[in-house]
Write an enzyme that holds these catalytic residues in place. Structure first.
Site, PDB file in Angstrom:
ATOM      1  N   SER A 122       0.873  -1.184   0.000  1.00  0.00           N
ATOM      2  CA  SER A 122       0.000   0.000   0.000  1.00  0.00           C
ATOM      3  C   SER A 122       0.896   1.216   0.000  1.00  0.00           C
ATOM      4  CB  SER A 122      -0.875   0.005   1.262  1.00  0.00           C
ATOM      5  OG  SER A 122      -1.466   1.280   1.441  1.00  0.00           O
ATOM      6  N   TYR A 135      -2.272  -1.831  10.222  1.00  0.00           N
ATOM      7  CA  TYR A 135      -2.254  -1.960   8.756  1.00  0.00           C
ATOM      8  C   TYR A 135      -0.933  -1.450   8.185  1.00  0.00           C
ATOM      9  CZ  TYR A 135      -4.015  -1.319   3.929  1.00  0.00           C
ATOM     10  OH  TYR A 135      -4.209  -1.363   2.571  1.00  0.00           O
TER      11      TYR A 135
HETATM   12  P1  NAD Z   1     -11.327  -5.943  -0.012  1.00  0.00           P
HETATM   13  O1  NAD Z   1     -11.746  -5.786   1.406  1.00  0.00           O
HETATM   14  O2  NAD Z   1     -12.284  -5.540  -1.088  1.00  0.00           O
HETATM   15  O3  NAD Z   1     -10.882  -7.451  -0.289  1.00  0.00           O
HETATM   16  C1  NAD Z   1     -10.005  -8.092   0.576  1.00  0.00           C
HETATM   17  C2  NAD Z   1     -10.249  -9.578   0.518  1.00  0.00           C
HETATM   18  O4  NAD Z   1      -9.386 -10.196   1.490  1.00  0.00           O
HETATM   19  C3  NAD Z   1     -11.692  -9.947   0.880  1.00  0.00           C
HETATM   20  O5  NAD Z   1     -12.205 -10.856  -0.066  1.00  0.00           O
HETATM   21  C4  NAD Z   1     -11.540 -10.579   2.257  1.00  0.00           C
HETATM   22  O6  NAD Z   1     -12.533 -11.531   2.560  1.00  0.00           O
HETATM   23  C5  NAD Z   1     -10.144 -11.179   2.176  1.00  0.00           C
HETATM   24  N1  NAD Z   1      -9.563 -11.428   3.502  1.00  0.00           N
HETATM   25  C6  NAD Z   1      -9.484 -10.546   4.540  1.00  0.00           C
HETATM   26  N2  NAD Z   1      -8.911 -11.129   5.607  1.00  0.00           N
HETATM   27  C7  NAD Z   1      -8.639 -12.412   5.248  1.00  0.00           C
HETATM   28  C8  NAD Z   1      -8.067 -13.505   5.936  1.00  0.00           C
HETATM   29  N3  NAD Z   1      -7.661 -13.399   7.206  1.00  0.00           N
HETATM   30  N4  NAD Z   1      -7.931 -14.674   5.278  1.00  0.00           N
HETATM   31  C9  NAD Z   1      -8.345 -14.793   3.989  1.00  0.00           C
HETATM   32  N5  NAD Z   1      -8.908 -13.784   3.292  1.00  0.00           N
HETATM   33  C10 NAD Z   1      -9.047 -12.599   3.912  1.00  0.00           C
HETATM   34  O7  NAD Z   1      -9.962  -5.134  -0.137  1.00  0.00           O
HETATM   35  P2  NAD Z   1      -9.230  -4.521  -1.424  1.00  0.00           P
HETATM   36  O8  NAD Z   1      -9.450  -3.056  -1.381  1.00  0.00           O
HETATM   37  O9  NAD Z   1      -9.575  -5.299  -2.638  1.00  0.00           O
HETATM   38  O10 NAD Z   1      -7.706  -4.776  -0.998  1.00  0.00           O
HETATM   39  C11 NAD Z   1      -6.920  -5.812  -1.546  1.00  0.00           C
HETATM   40  C12 NAD Z   1      -5.478  -5.551  -1.190  1.00  0.00           C
HETATM   41  O11 NAD Z   1      -5.089  -4.269  -1.712  1.00  0.00           O
HETATM   42  C13 NAD Z   1      -5.248  -5.502   0.327  1.00  0.00           C
HETATM   43  O12 NAD Z   1      -3.999  -6.084   0.642  1.00  0.00           O
HETATM   44  C14 NAD Z   1      -5.199  -3.999   0.597  1.00  0.00           C
HETATM   45  O13 NAD Z   1      -4.455  -3.686   1.748  1.00  0.00           O
HETATM   46  C15 NAD Z   1      -4.548  -3.488  -0.673  1.00  0.00           C
HETATM   47  N6  NAD Z   1      -4.823  -2.074  -0.893  1.00  0.00           N
HETATM   48  C16 NAD Z   1      -6.054  -1.638  -1.247  1.00  0.00           C
HETATM   49  C17 NAD Z   1      -6.286  -0.274  -1.439  1.00  0.00           C
HETATM   50  C18 NAD Z   1      -7.625   0.268  -1.841  1.00  0.00           C
HETATM   51  O14 NAD Z   1      -7.763   1.511  -1.881  1.00  0.00           O
HETATM   52  N7  NAD Z   1      -8.609  -0.551  -2.154  1.00  0.00           N
HETATM   53  C19 NAD Z   1      -5.232   0.629  -1.239  1.00  0.00           C
HETATM   54  C20 NAD Z   1      -3.992   0.146  -0.873  1.00  0.00           C
HETATM   55  C21 NAD Z   1      -3.783  -1.210  -0.704  1.00  0.00           C
END
Ligand code: NAD
Length: 234
Positions: A122, A135
């Site tokens: 991130s 986080y």
């Molecule tokens: P999201 O919440 O839409 O999806 C995350 C997925 O991870 C979900 O399907 C959830 O069920 C699964 N998950 C959570 N904890 C879990 C566990 N303990 N075991 C198995 N599965 C688990 O999130 P997203 O926005 O799609 O994020 C995906 C990745 O991108 C993450 O690592 C997040 O930190 C990173 N990210 C996202 C953003 C953003 O703005 N969306 C920004 C920076 C980084």
């Protein structure tokens, strides 16, 4: 079909960015294995749990015999110094750092030639809002884990990380300051991340390892002082 006969593993692939990554691999011919804590048509389990990771890895290897791409994407929880307990902080690190490490270790004997690991970090690996310690620490950890693994797995797998900024996973439209605060003028989409994952896994990226790509519309490149561009400190 760039990824025909290839095997991709995606953690947290039930929704959001992980779902887009899984779909992009499938569209290019790969067989995709997802682990997610949500119920669904994939391996259901919590990546913070050692035995769960071992059962998942065994199932993937039993079915496919090898792994070409491992995408560590599952989302660690965000809690700050005031509210986050010892156990919650450890849980965030288990999901965000230990699981990527241990899955890599479990799959290491089975990576095929040209294997590639992508860790989803991130932009918070380098900057913070208040009350985000669990986080942010997990994201700093996975970013550093990336270059350590790239060196240890030299000749076996390339290892890179992607640091997304604000990626909308709800399909909403953003305009005004929400959009143009990013120098690119918009909020990101899951496909912005998925296309970089596929590029980094492709032969075109064969000379890239240990690298981090920040995909944030330029947000972390913007220097802000009080009074700049209408930004004011209250
Ligand atoms: P999201 O919440 O839409 O999806 C995350 C997925 O991870 C979900 O399907 C959830 O069920 C699964 N998950 C959570 N904890 C879990 C566990 N303990 N075991 C198995 N599965 C688990 O999130 P997203 O926005 O799609 O994020 C995906 C990745 O991108 C993450 O690592 C997040 O930190 C990173 N990210 C996202 C953003 C953003 O703005 N969306 C920004 C920076 C980084």
């Amino acid at each position: 079909m760039v990824f025909e006969n290839k095997v991709a593993v995606v953690t947290g692939g039930a929704q959001g960015i992980g779902k887009a990554i899984a779909a992009a691999f499938e569209a290019e011919g790969a067989t995709v294995y997802i682990i997610d804590i949500q119920e669904g048509n994939w391996f259901v389990g919590d990546v913070s749990d050692k035995e769960t990771l071992e059962r998942f890895a065994n199932e993937v290897i039993d079915k496919s015999g090898h792994v070409d791409y491992l995408i560590n994407n599952a989302l660690p929880m965000m809690k700050g110094i005031d509210e986050c307990s010892f156990e919650e902080f450890q849980y965030a690190l288990s999901v965000g750092v230990t699981a990527p490490f241990y899955l890599t270790k479990l799959f290491k004997p089975y990576f095929s030639d040209g294997a590639s690991i992508i860790n989803i970090a991130s932009s918070r690996d380098r900057m913070s809002q208040p009350q985000t310690e669990s986080y942010t620490a997990a994201k700093g950890g996975i970013a550093a884990l990336t270059h350590a693994l790239a060196v240890s797995l030299a000749g076996k797998a390339r290892v890179n990380s992607i640091s997304p900024g604000w990626i909308d996973t709800t399909g909403s439209e953003f305009s005004g300051p929400d959009a143009f605060q990013q120098p690119a003028g918009c909020v990101g989409k899951p496909s912005d991340i998925a296309s970089m994952v596929l590029f980094l896994c492709s032969d075109k990226a064969g000379f890239i390892t240990g690298e981090n790509i920040c995909i944030d519309g330029g947000m972390t490149k913007q220097m802000i002082y009080h009074g700049d561009h209408g930004w004011t400190l209250q």
